[in-house]
Design an enzyme around this catalytic site. Structure first.
Site, PDB file in Angstrom:
ATOM      1  N   MET A 187      -9.026   8.157  -0.044  1.00 24.77           N
ATOM      2  CA  MET A 187      -9.945   8.686   1.096  1.00 24.77           C
ATOM      3  C   MET A 187     -10.531  10.230   0.941  1.00 24.77           C
ATOM      4  SD  MET A 187      -7.417   7.180   4.183  1.00 24.77           S
ATOM      5  CE  MET A 187      -6.424   5.646   3.997  1.00 24.77           C
TER       6      MET A 187
ATOM      7  N   GLY B  76       1.193  -2.052   3.986  1.00 26.06           N
ATOM      8  CA  GLY B  76       1.657  -0.480   4.063  1.00 26.06           C
ATOM      9  C   GLY B  76       3.014  -0.425   4.714  1.00 26.06           C
ATOM     10  N   SER B  77       2.956  -0.568   6.057  1.00 28.72           N
ATOM     11  CA  SER B  77       3.984  -0.088   6.690  1.00 28.72           C
ATOM     12  C   SER B  77       5.100  -1.328   6.889  1.00 28.72           C
ATOM     13  CB  SER B  77       3.653  -0.157   8.147  1.00 28.72           C
ATOM     14  OG  SER B  77       2.589  -0.429   8.597  1.00 28.72           O
TER      15      SER B  77
ATOM     16  N   MET C 110     -12.186   4.386  -0.395  1.00 34.23           N
ATOM     17  CA  MET C 110     -12.881   4.834   0.927  1.00 34.23           C
ATOM     18  C   MET C 110     -13.464   6.083   0.827  1.00 34.23           C
ATOM     19  SD  MET C 110      -9.509   3.271   3.265  1.00 34.23           S
ATOM     20  CE  MET C 110      -8.605   3.357   1.847  1.00 34.23           C
TER      21      MET C 110
ATOM     22  N   GLY D 204      -8.806   4.002   7.133  1.00 36.60           N
ATOM     23  CA  GLY D 204      -8.467   5.300   7.260  1.00 36.60           C
ATOM     24  C   GLY D 204      -6.879   5.825   7.539  1.00 36.60           C
ATOM     25  N   PHE D 205      -6.292   4.898   8.329  1.00 36.32           N
ATOM     26  CA  PHE D 205      -4.695   5.203   8.456  1.00 36.32           C
ATOM     27  C   PHE D 205      -4.013   3.677   8.349  1.00 36.32           C
ATOM     28  CE2 PHE D 205      -7.514   8.061  10.656  1.00 36.32           C
ATOM     29  CZ  PHE D 205      -6.799   9.062  10.375  1.00 36.32           C
ATOM     30  N   GLY D 206      -2.715   3.998   8.156  1.00 42.52           N
ATOM     31  CA  GLY D 206      -1.688   2.809   7.952  1.00 42.52           C
ATOM     32  C   GLY D 206      -0.945   2.783   9.380  1.00 42.52           C
ATOM     33  N   GLY D 207      -0.534   1.934   9.426  1.00 42.79           N
ATOM     34  CA  GLY D 207       0.495   1.371  10.635  1.00 42.79           C
ATOM     35  C   GLY D 207      -0.477   0.935  11.906  1.00 42.79           C
TER      36      GLY D 207
ATOM     37  N   HIS E  78      -8.501   1.031  -3.812  1.00 44.21           N
ATOM     38  CA  HIS E  78      -9.434   0.834  -2.822  1.00 44.21           C
ATOM     39  C   HIS E  78     -10.060   2.317  -2.486  1.00 44.21           C
ATOM     40  CE1 HIS E  78      -9.727  -0.172   1.944  1.00 44.21           C
ATOM     41  NE2 HIS E  78     -10.614  -0.031   1.454  1.00 44.21           N
TER      42      HIS E  78
ATOM     43  N   ASP F 207      -6.614  -6.378   4.274  1.00 44.62           N
ATOM     44  CA  ASP F 207      -5.985  -5.174   4.288  1.00 44.62           C
ATOM     45  C   ASP F 207      -5.930  -4.658   5.783  1.00 44.62           C
ATOM     46  OD1 ASP F 207      -4.782  -2.513   3.961  1.00 44.62           O
ATOM     47  OD2 ASP F 207      -6.745  -1.791   2.626  1.00 44.62           O
ATOM     48  N   GLY F 208      -4.830  -4.348   6.307  1.00 39.87           N
ATOM     49  CA  GLY F 208      -4.597  -3.407   7.458  1.00 39.87           C
ATOM     50  C   GLY F 208      -4.005  -4.473   8.710  1.00 39.87           C
TER      51      GLY F 208
ATOM     52  N   HIS G 282      -1.058  -1.249  -4.364  1.00 39.04           N
ATOM     53  CA  HIS G 282      -2.494  -0.882  -3.512  1.00 39.04           C
ATOM     54  C   HIS G 282      -2.595   0.508  -3.355  1.00 39.04           C
ATOM     55  CE1 HIS G 282      -6.064  -1.905  -0.989  1.00 39.04           C
ATOM     56  NE2 HIS G 282      -5.501  -1.215  -0.265  1.00 39.04           N
TER      57      HIS G 282
ATOM     58  N   ASP H 208      -4.683   3.594  -2.149  1.00 38.40           N
ATOM     59  CA  ASP H 208      -5.745   3.952  -0.986  1.00 38.40           C
ATOM     60  C   ASP H 208      -6.484   5.376  -1.300  1.00 38.40           C
ATOM     61  OD1 ASP H 208      -6.185   1.710   0.743  1.00 38.40           O
ATOM     62  OD2 ASP H 208      -4.035   2.091   1.435  1.00 38.40           O
TER      63      ASP H 208
ATOM     64  N   MET I 192     -11.254  -5.906   5.494  1.00 38.83           N
ATOM     65  CA  MET I 192     -10.539  -4.893   6.294  1.00 38.83           C
ATOM     66  C   MET I 192     -10.185  -5.380   7.793  1.00 38.83           C
ATOM     67  SD  MET I 192      -9.985  -2.338   4.539  1.00 38.83           S
ATOM     68  CE  MET I 192      -9.029  -1.437   5.697  1.00 38.83           C
TER      69      MET I 192
ATOM     70  N   SER J  34       0.715  -1.218   0.113  1.00 41.84           N
ATOM     71  CA  SER J  34       0.135   0.163   0.038  1.00 41.84           C
ATOM     72  C   SER J  34       0.702   1.229   0.064  1.00 41.84           C
ATOM     73  CB  SER J  34      -0.854   0.179   1.180  1.00 41.84           C
ATOM     74  OG  SER J  34      -1.455   1.362   1.322  1.00 41.84           O
TER      75      SER J  34
HETATM   76  C1  DX5 Z   1      -6.200   1.867   5.620  1.00 45.60           C
HETATM   77  C2  DX5 Z   1      -5.586   1.389   4.059  1.00 45.60           C
HETATM   78  C3  DX5 Z   1      -4.528   0.412   4.008  1.00 45.60           C
HETATM   79  C4  DX5 Z   1      -3.278   0.923   4.902  1.00 45.60           C
HETATM   80  C5  DX5 Z   1      -2.672  -0.440   5.418  1.00 45.60           C
HETATM   81  O1  DX5 Z   1      -7.420   2.433   5.560  1.00 45.60           O
HETATM   82  O2  DX5 Z   1      -6.734   0.972   3.413  1.00 45.60           O
HETATM   83  O3  DX5 Z   1      -4.384  -0.056   2.715  1.00 45.60           O
HETATM   84  O4  DX5 Z   1      -2.465   1.389   4.020  1.00 45.60           O
HETATM   85  O5  DX5 Z   1      -1.453   0.018   6.205  1.00 45.60           O
HETATM   86  P1  DX5 Z   1      -0.773  -1.047   7.126  1.00 45.60           P
HETATM   87  O6  DX5 Z   1      -0.344  -2.132   6.334  1.00 45.60           O
HETATM   88  O7  DX5 Z   1       0.306  -0.300   7.561  1.00 45.60           O
HETATM   89  O8  DX5 Z   1      -1.802  -1.681   8.119  1.00 45.60           O
HETATM   90 ZN    ZN Z   2      -6.412  -0.080   1.407  1.00 42.54          ZN
END
Ligand code: DX5
Ligand code: ZN
Length: 217
Positions: free
Chosen positions: A36, A198-199, A67, A143-146, A65, A176-177, A32, A34, A138, A7
């Site tokens: 938002m 992502g992270s 959102m 909404g957020f990575g990490g 994706h 995802d997540g 991927h 994202d 999900m 991501s």
């Molecule tokens: C969150 C996103 C994810 C996010 C995942 O809303 O849909 O795709 O980037 O990040 P990680 O892998 O760090 O949880």
């Molecule tokens: Zn995503």
């Protein structure tokens, strides 16, 4: 073999082109992407112009994706900007409108996906299962990575794998997540075949090593 979809939400946007090149060289399967809108989720990320630029910069499969609220409004824009697959949240509009968004995406020659938030039951996506190429579970609040992986979503992955085996066995099942080296095998064991990360990819200096580790290599 399990597919890895890094991501880019966790990438350095100032050098997106080289970030994507690195994951391509590192053996990633999808990018991927994202999107938002600050309404459907409490964050704003990137949108159509960034997707267009990325499309010019890479031949990788772009897994978008969305959102965003009422995504049908933007189906054409994301498809013509270069998405290969567009995934819609079941919570983002009425069932009728989400189905229309899925069908429109297919008419435009792109693949489609349906996704659900952690609090949404499997039943909500059942009507869509035979219409899509991918189902996304999900495992964090979008909404957020990490964020940390929600293990209570594992039964949902297994249940969806069972249902897909019955109605649409070729459909991909993506998670995802919070996917990292510890949680990736849990997802795969539950029946997932695409892992968003992502992270756990962009947070590492050696992306190829990070991708291989998620695959269990
Ligand atoms: C969150 C996103 C994810 C996010 C995942 O809303 O849909 O795709 O980037 O990040 P990680 O892998 O760090 O949880
Ligand atoms: Zn995503």
């Amino acid at each position: 073999m399990v597919k890895i979809a890094p991501s880019i939400l966790s990438a350095d946007f100032a050098k997106l082109g080289s970030e994507v090149l690195e994951i391509k060289r590192g053996g990633a399967d999808y990018v991927h992407f994202d999107v938002m809108d600050g309404e459907f989720v409490p964050n704003i990320s990137m949108g159509i112009p960034v997707l267009k630029s990325l499309r010019k910069a890479t031949d990788m499969f772009l897994d978008v994706h969305l959102m965003i609220d009422r995504p049908i409004r933007y189906v054409e824009a994301f498809c013509s900007a270069g998405a290969d697959l567009v995934t819609f949240h079941v919570e983002a509009d009425t069932q009728e409108n989400i189905l229309a968004a899925i069908r429109k995406t297919r008419e435009l020659g792109k693949k489609t996906g349906i996704t659900l938030k952690p609090g949404t039951p499997v039943e909500a996506v059942e009507p869509f299962l035979s219409e899509v190429d991918l189902v996304l579970v999900m495992t964090v609040e979008p909404g957020f990575g990490g964020q940390s992986f929600m293990e209570d979503q594992l039964p949902k992955i297994s249940r969806l794998r069972q249902l897909l085996d019955q109605v649409n066995p070729d459909c991909e099942l993506e998670v995802d997540g919070g996917v990292d080296v510890r949680t990736a095998p849990l997802c795969v064991r539950a029946g997932a075949n695409v892992l968003v990360a992502g992270s756990s990819v962009f947070g590492k200096t050696d992306r190829a090593e990070a991708i291989a580790a998620l695959r269990g290599e």
